[in-house]
Every structure is written in C-alpha cells, then in structure tokens.
Design a protein around this motif. Structure first.
Motif, PDB file in Angstrom:
ATOM      1  N   PHE A  33       0.829  -1.192   0.000  1.00 52.09           N
ATOM      2  CA  PHE A  33       0.000   0.000   0.000  1.00 52.09           C
ATOM      3  C   PHE A  33       0.867   1.246   0.000  1.00 52.09           C
ATOM      4  O   PHE A  33       1.913   1.284   0.625  1.00 52.09           O
ATOM      5  N   ASP A  34       0.401   2.271  -0.675  1.00 52.57           N
ATOM      6  CA  ASP A  34       1.080   3.557  -0.711  1.00 52.57           C
ATOM      7  C   ASP A  34       0.522   4.396   0.443  1.00 52.57           C
ATOM      8  O   ASP A  34      -0.633   4.796   0.418  1.00 52.57           O
ATOM      9  N   PRO A  35       1.333   4.666   1.473  1.00 53.58           N
ATOM     10  CA  PRO A  35       0.827   5.397   2.635  1.00 53.58           C
ATOM     11  C   PRO A  35       0.440   6.848   2.336  1.00 53.58           C
ATOM     12  O   PRO A  35      -0.221   7.486   3.147  1.00 53.58           O
ATOM     13  N   THR A  36       0.811   7.368   1.180  1.00 53.84           N
ATOM     14  CA  THR A  36       0.397   8.722   0.821  1.00 53.84           C
ATOM     15  C   THR A  36      -0.918   8.725   0.041  1.00 53.84           C
ATOM     16  O   THR A  36      -1.468   9.786  -0.244  1.00 53.84           O
ATOM     17  N   ARG A  37      -1.421   7.539  -0.282  1.00 53.83           N
ATOM     18  CA  ARG A  37      -2.679   7.433  -1.041  1.00 53.83           C
ATOM     19  C   ARG A  37      -3.745   6.590  -0.345  1.00 53.83           C
ATOM     20  O   ARG A  37      -4.911   6.656  -0.689  1.00 53.83           O
ATOM     21  N   GLU A  38      -3.318   5.759   0.628  1.00 57.27           N
ATOM     22  CA  GLU A  38      -4.262   4.913   1.352  1.00 57.27           C
ATOM     23  C   GLU A  38      -4.021   5.094   2.845  1.00 57.27           C
ATOM     24  O   GLU A  38      -2.904   4.974   3.320  1.00 57.27           O
ATOM     25  N   ALA A  39      -5.093   5.380   3.567  1.00 56.94           N
ATOM     26  CA  ALA A  39      -4.997   5.720   4.985  1.00 56.94           C
ATOM     27  C   ALA A  39      -4.816   4.458   5.832  1.00 56.94           C
ATOM     28  O   ALA A  39      -5.736   3.960   6.462  1.00 56.94           O
ATOM     29  N   ILE A  40      -3.572   3.975   5.793  1.00 57.80           N
ATOM     30  CA  ILE A  40      -3.207   2.766   6.530  1.00 57.80           C
ATOM     31  C   ILE A  40      -1.884   3.022   7.242  1.00 57.80           C
ATOM     32  O   ILE A  40      -0.910   3.442   6.620  1.00 57.80           O
ATOM     33  N   ARG A  41      -1.893   2.795   8.544  1.00 60.67           N
ATOM     34  CA  ARG A  41      -0.656   2.821   9.325  1.00 60.67           C
ATOM     35  C   ARG A  41      -0.582   1.501  10.091  1.00 60.67           C
ATOM     36  O   ARG A  41      -1.575   0.773  10.150  1.00 60.67           O
ATOM     37  N   PRO A  42       0.547   1.181  10.693  1.00 58.75           N
ATOM     38  CA  PRO A  42       0.619  -0.077  11.459  1.00 58.75           C
ATOM     39  C   PRO A  42      -0.362  -0.133  12.635  1.00 58.75           C
ATOM     40  O   PRO A  42      -0.792  -1.206  13.022  1.00 58.75           O
ATOM     41  N   ASP A  43      -0.754   1.027  13.167  1.00 60.78           N
ATOM     42  CA  ASP A  43      -1.625   1.050  14.343  1.00 60.78           C
ATOM     43  C   ASP A  43      -3.092   1.344  14.045  1.00 60.78           C
ATOM     44  O   ASP A  43      -3.960   1.085  14.875  1.00 60.78           O
ATOM     45  N   ILE A  44      -3.401   1.880  12.875  1.00 57.54           N
ATOM     46  CA  ILE A  44      -4.758   2.323  12.587  1.00 57.54           C
ATOM     47  C   ILE A  44      -4.970   2.409  11.073  1.00 57.54           C
ATOM     48  O   ILE A  44      -4.023   2.626  10.326  1.00 57.54           O
ATOM     49  N   ALA A  45      -6.231   2.239  10.675  1.00 62.60           N
ATOM     50  CA  ALA A  45      -6.574   2.373   9.254  1.00 62.60           C
ATOM     51  C   ALA A  45      -7.961   2.996   9.140  1.00 62.60           C
ATOM     52  O   ALA A  45      -8.775   2.926  10.062  1.00 62.60           O
ATOM     53  N   VAL A  47     -11.637   3.130   8.290  1.00 59.93           N
ATOM     54  CA  VAL A  47     -12.631   2.057   8.321  1.00 59.93           C
ATOM     55  C   VAL A  47     -13.144   1.722   6.921  1.00 59.93           C
ATOM     56  O   VAL A  47     -13.575   0.594   6.662  1.00 59.93           O
ATOM     57  N   ARG A  48     -13.066   2.657   5.994  1.00 53.01           N
ATOM     58  CA  ARG A  48     -13.486   2.388   4.616  1.00 53.01           C
ATOM     59  C   ARG A  48     -12.603   1.352   3.925  1.00 53.01           C
ATOM     60  O   ARG A  48     -12.961   0.818   2.886  1.00 53.01           O
ATOM     61  N   LEU A  49     -11.459   1.035   4.532  1.00 51.82           N
ATOM     62  CA  LEU A  49     -10.533   0.044   3.969  1.00 51.82           C
ATOM     63  C   LEU A  49     -10.591  -1.290   4.719  1.00 51.82           C
ATOM     64  O   LEU A  49      -9.769  -2.173   4.472  1.00 51.82           O
ATOM     65  N   ALA A  50     -11.558  -1.453   5.605  1.00 49.87           N
ATOM     66  CA  ALA A  50     -11.624  -2.651   6.447  1.00 49.87           C
ATOM     67  C   ALA A  50     -11.748  -3.947   5.657  1.00 49.87           C
ATOM     68  O   ALA A  50     -11.296  -4.991   6.114  1.00 49.87           O
ATOM     69  N   GLU A  51     -12.343  -3.906   4.483  1.00 49.35           N
ATOM     70  CA  GLU A  51     -12.454  -5.121   3.672  1.00 49.35           C
ATOM     71  C   GLU A  51     -11.152  -5.463   2.961  1.00 49.35           C
ATOM     72  O   GLU A  51     -11.003  -6.572   2.452  1.00 49.35           O
ATOM     73  N   LYS A  52     -10.206  -4.536   2.943  1.00 51.18           N
ATOM     74  CA  LYS A  52      -8.946  -4.744   2.233  1.00 51.18           C
ATOM     75  C   LYS A  52      -7.767  -5.028   3.155  1.00 51.18           C
ATOM     76  O   LYS A  52      -6.819  -5.678   2.752  1.00 51.18           O
ATOM     77  N   VAL A  53      -7.811  -4.470   4.374  1.00 51.91           N
ATOM     78  CA  VAL A  53      -6.665  -4.592   5.275  1.00 51.91           C
ATOM     79  C   VAL A  53      -7.119  -4.931   6.690  1.00 51.91           C
ATOM     80  O   VAL A  53      -8.223  -4.594   7.092  1.00 51.91           O
ATOM     81  N   PHE A  54      -6.229  -5.587   7.410  1.00 52.13           N
ATOM     82  CA  PHE A  54      -6.454  -5.836   8.829  1.00 52.13           C
ATOM     83  C   PHE A  54      -5.631  -4.828   9.607  1.00 52.13           C
ATOM     84  O   PHE A  54      -4.462  -4.610   9.310  1.00 52.13           O
ATOM     85  N   ALA A  55      -6.258  -4.185  10.582  1.00 52.38           N
ATOM     86  CA  ALA A  55      -5.556  -3.227  11.428  1.00 52.38           C
ATOM     87  C   ALA A  55      -6.010  -3.430  12.869  1.00 52.38           C
ATOM     88  O   ALA A  55      -7.136  -3.865  13.117  1.00 52.38           O
ATOM     89  N   PRO A  56      -5.153  -3.097  13.832  1.00 51.53           N
ATOM     90  CA  PRO A  56      -5.553  -3.218  15.229  1.00 51.53           C
ATOM     91  C   PRO A  56      -6.727  -2.299  15.586  1.00 51.53           C
ATOM     92  O   PRO A  56      -7.523  -2.612  16.443  1.00 51.53           O
ATOM     93  N   HIS A  57      -6.809  -1.157  14.892  1.00 52.96           N
ATOM     94  CA  HIS A  57      -7.889  -0.191  15.123  1.00 52.96           C
ATOM     95  C   HIS A  57      -8.305   0.422  13.791  1.00 52.96           C
ATOM     96  O   HIS A  57      -7.491   0.584  12.894  1.00 52.96           O
ATOM     97  N   TYR A  58      -9.577   0.780  13.718  1.00 55.40           N
ATOM     98  CA  TYR A  58     -10.109   1.481  12.552  1.00 55.40           C
ATOM     99  C   TYR A  58     -10.715   2.789  13.031  1.00 55.40           C
ATOM    100  O   TYR A  58     -11.234   2.875  14.139  1.00 55.40           O
ATOM    101  N   ALA A  59     -10.655   3.800  12.180  1.00 55.06           N
ATOM    102  CA  ALA A  59     -11.226   5.103  12.512  1.00 55.06           C
ATOM    103  C   ALA A  59     -12.157   5.536  11.394  1.00 55.06           C
ATOM    104  O   ALA A  59     -11.885   5.304  10.217  1.00 55.06           O
ATOM    105  N   GLU A  60     -13.256   6.171  11.794  1.00 61.82           N
ATOM    106  CA  GLU A  60     -14.165   6.760  10.820  1.00 61.82           C
ATOM    107  C   GLU A  60     -13.746   8.210  10.614  1.00 61.82           C
ATOM    108  O   GLU A  60     -13.557   8.956  11.579  1.00 61.82           O
ATOM    109  N   ALA A  61     -13.597   8.604   9.366  1.00 63.38           N
ATOM    110  CA  ALA A  61     -13.136   9.950   9.040  1.00 63.38           C
ATOM    111  C   ALA A  61     -14.162  10.994   9.464  1.00 63.38           C
ATOM    112  O   ALA A  61     -15.359  10.816   9.271  1.00 63.38           O
TER     113      ALA A  61
END
Length: 124
Positions: A33-45, A47-61
């Motif tokens: 994933f490109d971190p400048t184009r997809e809102a994914i970090r090791p600790d949080i992502a 929530v609109r990407l929940a079907e694509k990635v697993f993260a410890p936490h999700y946030a709603e924008a």
C-alpha cells in the motif's frame, strides 16, 4: 450408553452434512500500500478500507474545514516532504490526532498525510 436420536435423524442433520473445517490458509500475494494514497498505518486504518486490510484499530473519518493554510506532509516530522498545500475552506478527513499533529485524508487531492491540528476548524 445409547443415544435416543435415531441414526436416520443424525444423517439428515444439516450440521453433519458439511465437513468440519480443520485449517485455514492465506492465499495470494500481499499487496503493498502507498501510505500517501491509502490511509493505513501499522496502528490504525480508515474504516473504509476494512475489507482490504487488517488493522488493530479502525477510525471513521470526520470531515473538518481548514481555518488556515497548512502543508500536508508524508511524515509526522515537521521537515517531512510536502505532498500538497491545503487552503482555508478545504476539507480534511480527520482520522487521528496525536499531540498537535493530525493525520487523515485530503479528499480533493486524494493524499493521506499529516498536518498541524491547529489548522482544523470545527465539524459542520
């Protein structure tokens, strides 16, 4: 001891018809994933990407207007490379605030990054 359920009843049970799953396998390649184009970090992502990635936490924008100009940076550091300059009135989709630094998405440009949290206004 004998069961009171007849053998014909056991054979017709929908639960006994399906074989028991014994293992799981991950198939295919992991996607980078490109971190400048997809809102994914090791600790949080996002929530609109929940079907694509697993993260410890999700946030709603939370869409917030900017009250002053701010540089959206690729890194949390103040000297990180500027992705785009956002202007007063632009919308920023906030996903996380730590200290005085906000992380989220600039929907007009599609960039994901960090900016000074003091540049953000209140929700509409």
């Amino acid at each position: 001891m004998r069961s009171s359920v007849s053998s014909s009843a056991r054979e017709k049970s929908p639960l006994s018809a399906a074989p028991a799953r014994r293992s799981f396998a991950l198939t295919g390649r992991s996607r980078a994933f490109d971190p400048t184009r997809e809102a994914i970090r090791p600790d949080i992502a996002d929530v609109r990407l929940a079907e694509k990635v697993f993260a410890p936490h999700y946030a709603e924008a939370i869409p917030l207007p900017l009250v002053k100009e701010a540089a959206l940076r690729a890194e949390r550091k103040p000297d990180g490379g500027v992705l785009v300059v956002l202007h007063a009135g632009d919308v920023f989709e906030l996903l996380d605030v730590t200290g005085a630094i906000a992380w989220g998405v600039a929907p007009a440009s599609g960039f994901v990054g960090y900016l000074d949290a003091e540049a953000l206004g209140q929700p509409a």
